[in-house]
Write an enzyme that holds these catalytic residues in place. Structure first.
Site, PDB file in Angstrom:
ATOM      1  N   ASN A  11      -0.095 -50.724 -33.813  1.00  0.00           N
ATOM      2  CA  ASN A  11       0.682 -51.678 -33.013  1.00  0.00           C
ATOM      3  C   ASN A  11       0.610 -53.031 -33.711  1.00  0.00           C
ATOM      4  O   ASN A  11      -0.419 -53.695 -33.664  1.00  0.00           O
ATOM      5  CB  ASN A  11       0.071 -51.732 -31.597  1.00  0.00           C
ATOM      6  CG  ASN A  11       0.697 -52.819 -30.735  1.00  0.00           C
ATOM      7  OD1 ASN A  11       1.719 -53.401 -31.092  1.00  0.00           O
ATOM      8  ND2 ASN A  11       0.068 -53.085 -29.595  1.00  0.00           N
ATOM      9  N   LYS A  13       2.133 -55.671 -32.930  1.00  0.00           N
ATOM     10  CA  LYS A  13       2.350 -56.791 -31.991  1.00  0.00           C
ATOM     11  C   LYS A  13       3.378 -57.757 -32.601  1.00  0.00           C
ATOM     12  O   LYS A  13       4.300 -57.309 -33.283  1.00  0.00           O
ATOM     13  CB  LYS A  13       1.016 -57.467 -31.649  1.00  0.00           C
ATOM     14  CG  LYS A  13      -0.019 -56.431 -31.186  1.00  0.00           C
ATOM     15  CD  LYS A  13      -1.242 -57.014 -30.582  1.00  0.00           C
ATOM     16  CE  LYS A  13      -2.174 -55.877 -30.156  1.00  0.00           C
ATOM     17  NZ  LYS A  13      -3.340 -56.353 -29.427  1.00  0.00           N
ATOM     18  N   HIS A  97       1.455 -51.977 -22.141  1.00  0.00           N
ATOM     19  CA  HIS A  97       0.336 -52.594 -22.860  1.00  0.00           C
ATOM     20  C   HIS A  97      -0.213 -53.734 -22.004  1.00  0.00           C
ATOM     21  O   HIS A  97       0.542 -54.417 -21.296  1.00  0.00           O
ATOM     22  CB  HIS A  97       0.820 -53.124 -24.220  1.00  0.00           C
ATOM     23  CG  HIS A  97      -0.318 -53.545 -25.103  1.00  0.00           C
ATOM     24  ND1 HIS A  97      -0.988 -54.737 -24.916  1.00  0.00           N
ATOM     25  CD2 HIS A  97      -0.923 -52.926 -26.136  1.00  0.00           C
ATOM     26  CE1 HIS A  97      -1.961 -54.824 -25.809  1.00  0.00           C
ATOM     27  NE2 HIS A  97      -1.941 -53.732 -26.568  1.00  0.00           N
ATOM     28  N   GLU A  99      -1.045 -56.595 -22.717  1.00  0.00           N
ATOM     29  CA  GLU A  99      -0.418 -57.886 -23.015  1.00  0.00           C
ATOM     30  C   GLU A  99       0.926 -58.023 -22.289  1.00  0.00           C
ATOM     31  O   GLU A  99       1.433 -59.138 -22.147  1.00  0.00           O
ATOM     32  CB  GLU A  99      -0.285 -58.062 -24.538  1.00  0.00           C
ATOM     33  CG  GLU A  99      -1.653 -58.363 -25.156  1.00  0.00           C
ATOM     34  CD  GLU A  99      -1.839 -57.930 -26.589  1.00  0.00           C
ATOM     35  OE1 GLU A  99      -0.843 -57.680 -27.299  1.00  0.00           O
ATOM     36  OE2 GLU A  99      -3.009 -57.802 -27.003  1.00  0.00           O
ATOM     37  N   GLU A 167      -6.995 -48.383 -23.026  1.00  0.00           N
ATOM     38  CA  GLU A 167      -7.331 -49.616 -23.745  1.00  0.00           C
ATOM     39  C   GLU A 167      -7.959 -50.611 -22.775  1.00  0.00           C
ATOM     40  O   GLU A 167      -7.221 -51.344 -22.075  1.00  0.00           O
ATOM     41  CB  GLU A 167      -6.064 -50.251 -24.323  1.00  0.00           C
ATOM     42  CG  GLU A 167      -5.344 -49.396 -25.341  1.00  0.00           C
ATOM     43  CD  GLU A 167      -4.512 -50.263 -26.273  1.00  0.00           C
ATOM     44  OE1 GLU A 167      -4.757 -50.218 -27.473  1.00  0.00           O
ATOM     45  OE2 GLU A 167      -3.647 -51.007 -25.786  1.00  0.00           O
ATOM     46  N   GLY A 173      -8.732 -56.757 -29.313  1.00  0.00           N
ATOM     47  CA  GLY A 173      -8.803 -57.919 -30.192  1.00  0.00           C
ATOM     48  C   GLY A 173     -10.110 -58.679 -30.115  1.00  0.00           C
ATOM     49  O   GLY A 173     -10.232 -59.779 -30.652  1.00  0.00           O
ATOM     50  N   SER A 212     -10.145 -52.714 -30.364  1.00  0.00           N
ATOM     51  CA  SER A 212     -11.108 -52.981 -31.449  1.00  0.00           C
ATOM     52  C   SER A 212     -11.510 -51.735 -32.234  1.00  0.00           C
ATOM     53  O   SER A 212     -12.671 -51.593 -32.633  1.00  0.00           O
ATOM     54  CB  SER A 212     -12.342 -53.715 -30.901  1.00  0.00           C
ATOM     55  OG  SER A 212     -11.967 -54.989 -30.420  1.00  0.00           O
TER      56      SER A 212
HETATM   57  P1  PGA Z   1      -6.886 -54.257 -31.378  1.00  0.00           P
HETATM   58  O1  PGA Z   1      -5.607 -54.031 -30.431  1.00  0.00           O
HETATM   59  O2  PGA Z   1      -7.049 -52.993 -32.196  1.00  0.00           O
HETATM   60  O3  PGA Z   1      -6.535 -55.451 -32.230  1.00  0.00           O
HETATM   61  O4  PGA Z   1      -8.043 -54.479 -30.483  1.00  0.00           O
HETATM   62  C1  PGA Z   1      -5.362 -52.793 -29.834  1.00  0.00           C
HETATM   63  C2  PGA Z   1      -4.107 -52.855 -29.029  1.00  0.00           C
HETATM   64  O5  PGA Z   1      -3.843 -53.901 -28.412  1.00  0.00           O
HETATM   65  O6  PGA Z   1      -3.334 -51.884 -28.970  1.00  0.00           O
END
Ligand code: PGA
Length: 249
Positions: A11, A13, A97, A99, A167, A173, A212
Site C-alpha cells: 500500500n 498510500k 483502511h 486512515e 491492521e 506506521g 509495521s
Molecule cells: P505500515 O502501514 O506497514 O507502514 O505500518 C500498513 C498499512 O497502513 O497498510
C-alpha cells in the site's frame, strides 16, 4: 485441501510520484529472476494505476486501488468508482483502511457498501479492520474487530473472493506490533467468524496482517496459523525491503 498462495500487498498510500515506479521496476525484475511463492499486489495512488499497470505487463504482479466509491458514476466530486479502477487495470481494492475510517469518518456500513461495489466491478476487496490502542489496552480488541468484520462484509460474501486485513490502528506506521500470540488470536477469531457465516467462503478468504511489517518481523508473522499474507505500507516503497518481506513467505 491445497494451501492458499500467500498474498503480499503493498500500500503506497499518498506516495510514489518520485521514486516508487523505479522501485516497482526493480522489484519486478528481481521477482522475474526468482519467482516468489507469494502472489504480489501493489496499490499505488489512483493517478499511478495505469502507468504502474503498463510497467508491470508480462509480470506476475497485480495492481489495486486504495479506496473506491460505492456508486458506479454520478455527481461524486473527487471519488473514484470501483469500475474505474478495474478499467485502469486493478484487480484488487483496499476498503476501510483505518486512515479512511479515522481520518474520513468512514463507518463499517460505508465500508461494506464499498466492498460490495468492488465485487460488482469484479475486484477483490481487501477489507481492513483493527482496534485502537485504547481498545487493545481495555481488552476489547477481539470484540471490536469482530463487530467491524460483521458490519463491513459485502452483500455478496459467500459468492466471491474477499480478503480481510487485520491492521491494529496503533501498529500502522509506528514500528509497534502486537505480539505473535495476539496476532494469532485475532486471526483465529476472524477465520472462525467467516466460516460460521459461510464455510467455503470463510475458508477461501485470505486473512492478512498489516501494521509495521518489516523484513525483520515478516517471517515470524507470516508463519503463524491463520495468517495468509501481509498488507505492507512503508516498507512496500523500497524494492529491497518489500522483496525481503515477499521472500519471507
Ligand atoms: P505500515 O502501514 O506497514 O507502514 O505500518 C500498513 C498499512 O497502513 O497498510
Amino acid at each position: 485441501m491445497t494451501p492458499k498462495r500467500p498474498l503480499i500487498i503493498g500500500n503506497w498510500k499518498m506516495n510514489g510520484v518520485a521514486t516508487a515506479l523505479d522501485e516497482a521496476r526493480a522489484l519486478a525484475a528481481a521477482l522475474e529472476e526468482k519467482p516468489p511463492a507469494a502472489q504480489v499486489v501493489l496499490c499505488p495512488p489512483a493517478t499511478l494505476l495505469e502507468r504502474l499497470g503498463r510497467l508491470l505487463v508480462g509480470t506476475d504482479i497485480e495492481i489495486g486501488g486504495q479506496d473506491c466509491a460505492p456508486a458506479v458514476s454520478g455527481a461524486y466530486t473527487g471519488d473514484v468508482a470501483a469500475e474505474m479502477l478495474a478499467d485502469a487495470g486493478a484487480a484488487f481494492v483496499i476498503v476501510g483502511h483505518s486512515e479512511r475510517r479515522v481520518d474520513h469518518g468512514e463507518s463499517s456500513a460505508l465500508v461494506a457498501a464499498k466492498a460490495s461495489a468492488a465485487l460488482r466491478a469484479g475486484l477483490t476487496p481487501i477489507i481492513c479492520l483493527g482496534e485502537s490502542l485504547a481498545h487493545r489496552r481495555s481488552g476489547e480488541a477481539e470484540t471490536v474487530v469482530a463487530n467491524q468484520l460483521d458490519q463491513s462484509l459485502p452483500d455478496g460474501f459467500g459468492a466471491a473472493d474477499v480478503c480481510i486485513a487485520y491492521e491494529p490502528v496503533w501498529a500502522i506506521g509506528s514500528g509497534l506490533t502486537p505480539s505473535l500470540a495476539e496476532i494469532g488470536a485475532i486471526h483465529r477469531v476472524i477465520r472462525g467468524r467467516l466460516m460460521e457465516m459461510n464455510s467455503s467462503a470463510g475458508q477461501a478468504a485470505s486473512i492478512l496482517y498489516g501494521g509495521s511489517v518489516q523484513p525483520a518481523n515478516a517471517g515470524a508473522i507470516l508463519a503463524l496459523d491463520y495468517v495468509d499474507g501481509a498488507l505492507v505500507g512503508g516498507a512496500s516503497l523500497r524494492a529491497a525491503d518489500f522483496e525481503a518481506i515477499i521472500r519471507a513467505c
